[in-house]
Design an enzyme around this catalytic site. Structure first.
Site, PDB file in Angstrom:
ATOM      1  N   MET A 267       0.822  -1.207   0.000  1.00  0.00           N
ATOM      2  CA  MET A 267       0.000   0.000   0.000  1.00  0.00           C
ATOM      3  C   MET A 267       0.865   1.268   0.000  1.00  0.00           C
ATOM      4  O   MET A 267       2.078   1.203   0.160  1.00  0.00           O
ATOM      5  CB  MET A 267      -0.890   0.022   1.256  1.00  0.00           C
ATOM      6  CG  MET A 267      -1.944  -1.076   1.288  1.00  0.00           C
ATOM      7  SD  MET A 267      -2.913  -1.057   2.827  1.00  0.00           S
ATOM      8  CE  MET A 267      -3.989   0.355   2.569  1.00  0.00           C
ATOM      9  N   HIS A 268       0.205   2.399  -0.157  1.00  0.00           N
ATOM     10  CA  HIS A 268       0.722   3.732   0.189  1.00  0.00           C
ATOM     11  C   HIS A 268       1.763   4.340  -0.746  1.00  0.00           C
ATOM     12  O   HIS A 268       1.962   5.542  -0.728  1.00  0.00           O
ATOM     13  CB  HIS A 268       1.314   3.756   1.618  1.00  0.00           C
ATOM     14  CG  HIS A 268       0.435   3.181   2.674  1.00  0.00           C
ATOM     15  ND1 HIS A 268      -0.854   3.591   2.862  1.00  0.00           N
ATOM     16  CD2 HIS A 268       0.673   2.231   3.617  1.00  0.00           C
ATOM     17  CE1 HIS A 268      -1.387   2.919   3.884  1.00  0.00           C
ATOM     18  NE2 HIS A 268      -0.479   2.068   4.357  1.00  0.00           N
TER      19      HIS A 268
ATOM     20  N   ASP B  85      -2.708  -5.262   0.002  1.00  0.00           N
ATOM     21  CA  ASP B  85      -2.208  -6.585   0.415  1.00  0.00           C
ATOM     22  C   ASP B  85      -2.943  -7.138   1.636  1.00  0.00           C
ATOM     23  O   ASP B  85      -3.288  -8.318   1.687  1.00  0.00           O
ATOM     24  CB  ASP B  85      -0.690  -6.579   0.620  1.00  0.00           C
ATOM     25  CG  ASP B  85      -0.186  -5.408   1.457  1.00  0.00           C
ATOM     26  OD1 ASP B  85      -1.028  -4.655   2.016  1.00  0.00           O
ATOM     27  OD2 ASP B  85       1.040  -5.237   1.552  1.00  0.00           O
TER      28      ASP B  85
END
Lengths: 515, 530
Positions: free
Chosen positions: A85-86, A244
């Site tokens: 992520m991110h 995820d």
């Protein structure tokens, strides 16, 4: 045979895996790694081009493997993506990558977090996006680029997340999938749409963000060019996929109320399915994340302890010389040897506790300067106690996450365990005893790639819903019950464990200055 | 022409061995002998040794020494030993039971009884210390309860070296530091404290006359002369407590001299010309008249290093660990340890204190933890020094001895942490050397106490470095802070460990019940089958 392809874009590499749609059985799997760069301490970057090349390689190799067991590329009904992520992939007008991706682990944007929190207002920010601004999240990273690399930022036309960038390369369609978008700090998590209020407050052009798409619907199809490159049939549908953790939850069937997932990877994650976007309001800053799930109109609450498998790896790498030596002479790996030794120490380790904050801590302390330690040593303690204390300490930190999550009013009936650490029966038993709940293991293999494949199955119409997909494919194969007398005992040790961080906080901060 | 007396003999009765030396008035140590002792622990926490074995090893050692030097040139004999060991003698002077050693922990209950019975302030004012397991009172109470027949036949009490003096000369005596450490003695008036004797139920007649270390108690008896080769009539002095003799042998002869002992435990001895005890320390008289030794004991020092090697660095040598740790910067890169693995004696008197490694980060490795252990022991010494300074006691010179002093790294850390030069003195057979000198002073072989320095092998001096000193000052503050913050948690942790043990025992019992049930079931099934 109908098959599904799941792709998980991780931090160390990408995995592609093919599953049978009928029962979720893994048929083929390939992993290709790529480098992680630390241009400065605390920075972490990766090249999207490396991801893409590795993904193409992994898909081809997976398809080749599949063909060897009789699964042709044409059997693949859908493709699902899961990913770290991110991270921010910045694209220019020609959709070219402008700079390396600043990934989730990068810590440089602390000042941007403060600025953003001031601009929006701390309480209002949480109202709008359900989470505080953290250096791990996407928005502060974008602001960092705007501040420190203005000439590059001026060329940015689109911001994508890692797996969404891969989907764009596969399909030519730009989109941001909802469970991943939740980690940008720009999405109104409760409503599932971009927060124009936040974007306005921090002066970001909404046009930089692609449309938000659901996890379990088709977001594009394989292009001719990619078909030639990978061997996948052109037109194969690609689902939105998921973050995820969301995909890990789907792959383990954590898609309905009452279920939670404990993942013991490098870091430890406790994640619970929620039917509403509960936000931890016990303090000024929520200590857990509230994100959109890959299941439509559902959310999950998540606590992260930084040092889970990481703590045991640290023991293995730096104090596990004998086990690593023995590993070469037996067919047991060092982790197995270490956990076997730990079995020789009693629950509670004869009064020895371990704080797993080797890398600071997220939940519940949000303190980068938190530090690890063994507390309560006596001459009667030996190696077995030291190792078991690490396993127990990680379980206590998982309990911290668990406690905050259940305090939101969620009734959890079963927790499912996944990740490398869950392979150890001893560790599972310790976690069951410390959390005081049944800990189940499912048939899920291949990690989040499996969940991504199930989402693709829903998108392709093979299953009516994510819940139905899990119903068809996910089974509990092993279960560990908490032992009542140890639940009581560990509850008392947990009180001691909880007292440690507040007592040591200032010492930790001072020690950071001493090193 | 009378033979010239040139030698003083020193015997040291230790837990693990008897050490004997011959000290020549000009040349120093000319002969050394060692014989092992066998420590017995018939029950957990007990520590006993056979006093007759001590006497055997002494005689063997004397015979061995006299093969190397002529008996008629021996001016005097001194014996040192652990204190306060407790030897109970019958009417013919034979030990009635094995000697109970100073570190014996059997009388924990009786220690509590004594604590409840006395006023702590008054106890300190009288005895110069706090109630502890070394005191004679609780041991005597234990014997009254458990071995009344032994007590009934006891005619005399004495310590380890007093017993050897008795065997050598036929004269019963107590060296004054046995009296001090018995906690039955008024250290200001320097006489038995009758109320405490009464309280313990110890008749005054059981206690032999108290002597100063250099006082000649008697001459070697004819029988012993026959058995050992000594000359009959060779003077024997009252002798010395082993740690006091070791302090003398390290050159502690003036107010402000300090010895840090990096042995299994971490001892610190401070030479003072003031008679006042200190509430944070133990109190002894020096072998040198008019001086006292304020001393402290940290329960774990070298034993901690040994623990570390066994548990965290098996198969690794000390030299290798030192080399690794030397590459880690001062302050162990933020790793901080507390050395209280055995609880702690001085200066915090906290049996519930526990060991800690704090501040661990992902890049820290074995070497960081090891360096933190070395630093923690030095912080422990620094803590004692801080209390001495606060009490207005000047610090003149700091010496270091014993096993740990052979590590250049550890000694440099010590100098940096305490902020003063630290000089290593070779501590080989130090107590035996010290007590030989005491005997020599008693017999007039030597004139001045300070001259013992002629016989001390000096090692290197380690100088504090300004930068590291400043850093360790902050580290020391954190070391103190860490203990204060966690101290309230330790008792509960210990209690929980006990609860866990009970649960474990219960579970094992259940398991055995279950398995016997199972086997009974199998048995039944088998019977049913045919």
């Amino acid at each position: 045979m109908e098959a599904l392809l799941g792709i998980d874009l991780g931090t160390t590499g990408v995995k592609a895996a093919i599953f049978a749609a009928v029962d979720g059985r893994p048929l083929a799997s390939a992993f290709v790694d790529y480098p992680l760069f630390h241009p400065r301490p605390g920075w972490a970057e990766q090249n999207p081009a490396d991801w893409w090349q590795a993904t193409v390689k992994a898909i081809r190799s997976c398809l080749e493997q599949g063909a060897r067991v009789g699964v042709q590329p044409s059997a693949v009904r859908g493709i699902g993506l899961s990913g770290q992520m991110h991270g921010i992939v910045l694209l220019d007008e020609a959709a070219q990558v402008i700079r390396p991706c600043i990934i989730w682990a990068d810590q440089r944007s602390e000042p941007q977090c403060r600025w953003m929190t001031e601009q929006v207002g701390a309480a209002r920010l949480i109202e709008l996006v359900s989470n505080p601004a953290l250096p791990g999240f996407s928005a502060p990273k974008i602001l960092w680029v705007r501040e420190h690399e203005p000439e590059l930022f001026a060329r940015v036309r689109t911001v994508l997340l890692p797996k969404d960038y891969i989907r764009y390369r596969l399909t030519g369609t730009m989109a941001m999938e909802i469970s991943d978008a939740a980690g940008t700090c720009l999405l109104n998590v409760a409503e599932g749409s971009w927060s124009s209020a936040v974007l306005e407050a921090i002066g970001l052009d909404p046009a930089l963000l692609p449309p938000v798409v659901p996890a379990d619907a088709v977001a594009g199809t394989i292009t001719e060019e990619v078909a030639a490159l990978t061997g996948l049939p052109a037109g194969t549908p690609v689902a939105g996929g998921g973050a995820d953790n969301a995909c890990g939850a789907v792959g383990n069937g954590v898609v309905r109320p009452g279920l939670a997932l404990v993942s013991i990877g490098t870091s430890g994650v406790v994640l619970a399915h929620a039917e509403a976007p509960h936000v931890d309001r016990s303090g000024p800053t929520p200590r857990i994340h509230t994100f959109n799930h890959a299941v439509p109109r559902a959310w999950y609450l998540m606590g992260v302890t930084q040092g889970a498998g990481l703590s045991l790896r640290w023991v293995r790498d730096y104090l596990g010389l004998p086990e690593r030596a023995l590993e070469r002479w037996t067919d047991l790996d060092a982790y197995e040897l270490l956990t076997r030794e730990a079995e020789g120490a009693p629950p509670g380790c004869a009064g020895l506790l371990f704080l797993p904050y080797l890398q600071g801590e997220r939940t519940p302390h949000l303190d980068a300067y938190a530090r690890g330690g063994w507390i309560g040593l006596t001459a009667a303690h030996d190696r077995r106690h030291l190792i078991r204390a690490v396993l127990e300490g990680v379980a206590f930190s998982l309990k911290d996450c668990f406690t905050i999550i259940t305090a939101q009013g969620l009734q959890l009936e079963q927790v499912r365990a996944t990740g490398g650490g869950a392979k150890s029966p001893l560790w599972r038993q310790i976690i069951a005893d410390i959390l005081g709940v049944e800990l189940a293991v499912t048939n899920a293999s291949e990690g989040p790639a499996f969940g991504a494949a199930l989402l693709a199955g829903v998108a392709a119409g093979l299953y009516p819903s994510v819940e139905a997909a899990c119903e068809a494919t996910v089974r509990v194969v092993e279960s560990t019950a908490p032992r009542p007398e140890l639940v009581t005992l560990y509850a008392r040790f947990y009180e001691q464990y909880r007292a440690l961080y507040p007592a040591l906080r200032t010492v930790f901060h001072a020690l950071a200055g001493l090193s | 022409m009378p033979t010239q007396k040139r030698y003083a003999l020193g015997l040291d009765v230790g837990t693990t061995a008897l050490k004997a030396v011959a000290l020549e008035r000009e040349r120093g140590l000319v002969a050394q002998v060692e014989r092992p002792h066998e420590l017995r622990s018939p029950q957990p926490g007990w520590a006993e040794e056979d006093a007759e074995q001590w006497w055997q090893t002494c005689q063997e050692a004397l015979r061995e020494l006299l093969r190397q030097i002529p008996a008629d040139e021996v001016a005097a004999i001194g014996v040192s030993g652990m204190v306060p060991a407790m030897v109970l003698l019958d009417s013919s002077g034979r030990p009635l039971r094995p000697a109970i050693l100073q570190n014996d922990a059997r009388s924990a209950l009786e220690v509590e009884e004594l604590q409840a019975a006395v006023n702590a302030d008054e106890f300190f004012q009288v005895t110069g210390g706090v109630v502890n397991q070394q005191n004679i009172d609780p041991r005597w109470r234990w014997l009254l309860k458990h071995e009344p027949q032994v007590v009934a036949r006891t005619v005399s009490l004495c310590g380890s070296y007093d017993f050897i003096v008795w065997r050598l000369t036929g004269q019963l005596s107590l060296e004054e530091n046995w009296a001090v450490e018995s906690a039955l003695y008024d250290v200001r008036r320097r006489q038995w404290h009758q109320p405490y004797l009464d309280q313990a139920g110890i008749a005054r007649s059981l206690l032999p006359p108290v002597h100063a270390p250099t006082e000649i108690v008697g001459g070697v008896s004819a029988a012993v002369a026959e058995a050992t080769g000594l000359q009959a009539g060779t003077p024997v002095v009252a002798g010395s407590a082993d740690h006091v003799a070791a302090a003398l042998a390290a050159g502690l002869t003036q107010q402000g001299d300090i010895l840090l002992k990096f042995g299994g435990a971490g001892d610190i001895l401070y030479c003072s010309d003031q008679p006042e005890p200190d509430p944070h320390f133990y109190f002894d008289y020096h072998d040198i008249p008019g001086l006292t030794l304020i001393n402290g004991c940290m329960a774990a020092s070298g034993s901690l290093v040994k623990w570390f090697m066994t548990q965290l660095a098996p198969g690794c040598s000390l030299a290798q660990l030192d080399e690794e740790a030397a590459a880690v910067p001062a302050g162990a890169d933020g790793v901080l340890a507390l050395p209280y693995f055995l609880g702690e004696k001085t200066p915090i008197f906290d049996p519930m204190a526990r060991g800690i490694f704090a501040g661990l980060m992902l890049h820290h490795r074995r070497a960081h933890l090891y360096r933190a252990v070395l630093e923690a022991v030095c912080y422990g010494f620094a803590h004692h020094l801080e209390l001495l300074r606060e009490a207005g006691r000047p610090i003149r010179r700091i010496c270091a001895a014993d096993g740990g002093s052979r590590s250049a790294l550890w000694m440099q850390i010590a100098a940096d942490v305490v902020g003063q030069p630290v000089t290593v003195v070779a501590g080989e057979a130090a107590s035996a050397l010290g007590v030989a000198y005491v005997a020599g002073m008693g017999a007039g072989l030597f004139d001045r106490w300070e001259e013992i320095t002629r016989f001390i092998a000096q090692g290197p001096t380690y100088w504090p470095r300004a930068e590291q000193m400043a850093l360790y000052q902050r580290g020391f503050f954190l070391y103190r802070d860490l203990y204060r913050r966690l101290q309230p948690l330790f008792p509960e942790l210990a209690q929980l460990a006990d609860v866990a043990r009970l649960i474990q025992a219960q579970a094992e019992e259940d398991l055995s019940v279950r398995s016997s049930l199972n086997s009974a079931q199998t048995e039944l099934n088998r019977e049913r089958k045919p």
